[in-house]
Design a protein around this motif. Structure first.
Motif, short mmCIF file in Angstrom:
data_model
loop_
_atom_site.label_atom_id
_atom_site.label_comp_id
_atom_site.label_asym_id
_atom_site.label_seq_id
_atom_site.Cartn_x
_atom_site.Cartn_y
_atom_site.Cartn_z
N SER A 135 0.83 -1.21 0.00
CA SER A 135 0.00 0.00 0.00
C SER A 135 0.86 1.26 0.00
CB SER A 135 -0.89 0.02 1.24
OG SER A 135 -0.10 0.19 2.41
N ASN A 136 0.25 2.36 -0.39
CA ASN A 136 0.94 3.65 -0.34
C ASN A 136 1.44 3.95 1.07
OD1 ASN A 136 0.38 3.98 -3.03
ND2 ASN A 136 -0.92 5.79 -2.80
N ASP A 137 0.59 3.71 2.06
CA ASP A 137 0.94 4.03 3.44
C ASP A 137 2.16 3.25 3.91
OD1 ASP A 137 -1.09 5.86 3.65
OD2 ASP A 137 -2.49 4.52 4.67
N GLU A 138 2.23 1.95 3.54
CA GLU A 138 3.35 1.14 3.99
C GLU A 138 4.65 1.61 3.33
OE1 GLU A 138 4.37 -3.51 5.04
OE2 GLU A 138 2.51 -3.00 4.01
N LEU A 139 4.58 1.95 2.05
CA LEU A 139 5.76 2.43 1.35
C LEU A 139 6.21 3.80 1.88
CD1 LEU A 139 4.89 1.27 -2.27
CD2 LEU A 139 6.74 0.41 -0.84
N ILE A 140 5.25 4.64 2.23
CA ILE A 140 5.58 5.93 2.83
C ILE A 140 6.31 5.71 4.16
CG2 ILE A 140 4.60 8.01 3.92
CD1 ILE A 140 2.37 7.88 1.75
N GLY A 141 5.86 4.70 4.91
CA GLY A 141 6.52 4.37 6.18
C GLY A 141 7.96 3.94 5.98
#
Length: 332
Positions: free
Chosen positions: A127-133
Motif C-alpha cells: 500500500s501507499n501508506d506502507e511504502l511511505i513508512g
C-alpha cells in the motif's frame, strides 16, 4: 576459518591495529597496512562486512527490489542500476517481490537489515501508506514505476495511461474502429492505467468500448495466447488489437498465425514496453517505448544522492512514453 585474532598474531600487531587497517583508518601506518594485508592474504582472512558496516556506519551495498529478476524487463532495470552503483563503488543486493505484498515486505526488510542505505524499490503490491513508512525510515529509498503524491519527489514513474492512449489513438488514426484490448490479469496500477488509457482513447474518438472487446491473461506469451483465443471465439468484428505488453502481443501473433489470420493484413497489433523481443517478432512489432534504462539510472542516482544527504535535483520524475513504429500496424 581465520579470525581477526589470528591475523594480529601472524602480523605481530594488536587487534586494534588490524581493525584500523581493515576499516582504512588514517591512523594506520604504511608499515602496518602492508604487514596486516600480507597476514590476511596468507591466512585467507576476509573481513566481516556487517562488522565493518557497524564501524563505518555505511556499506558498499545498494538494495534493489524487482518483480521477478528473470523477466527481461527487470533484467534491463537491474543492469542500468548496477552501472550507476558500480560507478559509485557500490554492489547490488537484489530481492524479488513477485507482486506479492508479503514477499515485497520481506525483501525490503531484508535489504534494510543488510544496512543498504540506498534502495530502488519496484513495488506493486504494498500500500501507499506502507511504502511511505519505509521511505520515512530510509531517506535513500526511491520508488520506480510507482507514483505516490506524498513522496512524489522520490518516485520515478511512467505515464502508463498516456502510453496506452497513444497506442490506441495510433490505431484509430490508421482507420481502425473496432479495436480489441488484451489486458493483464494482475491487479496492479499498471493494469488499470493502461486499460483506462485504451478506453479513454476510444471515448474521445466516439468509438465503441465494448467489454466484449477486452480479454485478460497473465502478462506473458501464454496469457496473450489464451486472451486472443478467447477473443477469436467470441467472433468480434475486430481489425486491430492493443496489448498490455510486448509478450502478450507475441502470444497474440502466435495464435493469429495458427488460425491463418495474417498480421497486419487481417489484424493490426500494437504492443507496449518496446522490449528486446519487439523487433524480432514477425511482423516486427509496433509498440510503445518504456524508457526503463533511463528511468532506472535516474532512480539509482537519486537514491545514492539522498543516502549521502545530498539535495535532490529538481528533474523529471514522470517519464513520457513514445511510439515506436514498425510494421505490425497498417491502415484499414
Amino acid at each position: 576459518m581465520s579470525t581477526i585474532k589470528d591475523v594480529a598474531k601472524e602480523a605481530n600487531v594488536s587487534i586494534a591495529t588490524v581493525s584500523r587497517v581493515i576499516n582504512k583508518s588514517p591512523k594506520a601506518s604504511k608499515a602496518s597496512i602492508e604487514t596486516v594485508n600480507l597476514a590476511m592474504k596468507k591466512l585467507g582472512y576476509r573481513p566481516n562486512a556487517a562488522a565493518r558496516a557497524l564501524v563505518s556506519q555505511s556499506t558498499l551495498t545498494m538494495g534493489v527490489l524487482v518483480g521477478d529478476v528473470s523477466d527481461p524487463f527487470f533484467g534491463s532495470m537491474v543492469k542500468a542500476i548496477d552501472t550507476v552503483a558500480t560507478a559509485q563503488g557500490k554492489h547490488l543486493l537484489i530481492g524479488n517481490g513477485y507482486h506479492s505484498a508479503q514477499k515485497e515486505r520481506e525483501a525490503i526488510e531484508l535489504l534494510i537489515n543488510h544496512r543498504c542505505e540506498a534502495l530502488v524499490i519496484h513495488s506493486k503490491a504494498l500500500s501507499n501508506d506502507e511504502l511511505i513508512g519505509f521511505a520515512k525510515e530510509i531517506p535513500g529509498m526511491v520508488l520506480i514505476n510507482r507514483h505516490i503524491p506524498e513522496i512524489a519527489q522520490r518516485c520515478i514513474a511512467l505515464d502508463n495511461h498516456r502510453g496506452s492512449y497513444l497506442a490506441t489513438e495510433y490505431l484509430i488514426k490508421k482507420g481502425h474502429q473496432h479495436i480489441g484490448y488484451i489486458c493483464s490479469n494482475h491487479d496492479i496500477e499498471d493494469t488499470h492505467q493502461r486499460k483506462a488509457g485504451y478506453l479513454q482513447a476510444l471515448k474521445d474518438n466516439h468509438l465503441p468500448d465494448c467489454e466484449s472487446y477486452i480479454e485478460y491473461g497473465s502478462p506473458d506469451e501464454q496469457g496473450g495466447e489464451m486472451a486472443m483465443l478467447n477473443l477469436l471465439a467470441k467472433n468480434q468484428p475486430l481489425t486491430a488489437i492493443a496489448t498490455y505488453n510486448d509478450y502478450m502481443a507475441a502470444g497474440t501473433l502466435s495464435v493469429l498465425e495458427e488460425n491463418n489470420i495474417e498480421a497486419p493484413a487481417d489484424m493490426s497489433i500494437i504492443g507496449f514496453d518496446n522490449g528486446l523481443i519487439a523487433k524480432y517478432l514477425h511482423p516486427k512489432l509496433t509498440t510503445v517505448r518504456y524508457p526503463i534504462q533511463m528511468m532506472a539510472e535516474k532512480a539509482a542516482a537519486l537514491a545514492l544522492r539522498l543516502a549521502n544527504k545530498e539535495p535532490a535535483q529538481a528533474e523529471t520524475q514522470m517519464f513520457v512514453p513514445t511510439l515506436v513504429k514498425r510494421v505490425s500496424v497498417i491502415a484499414h
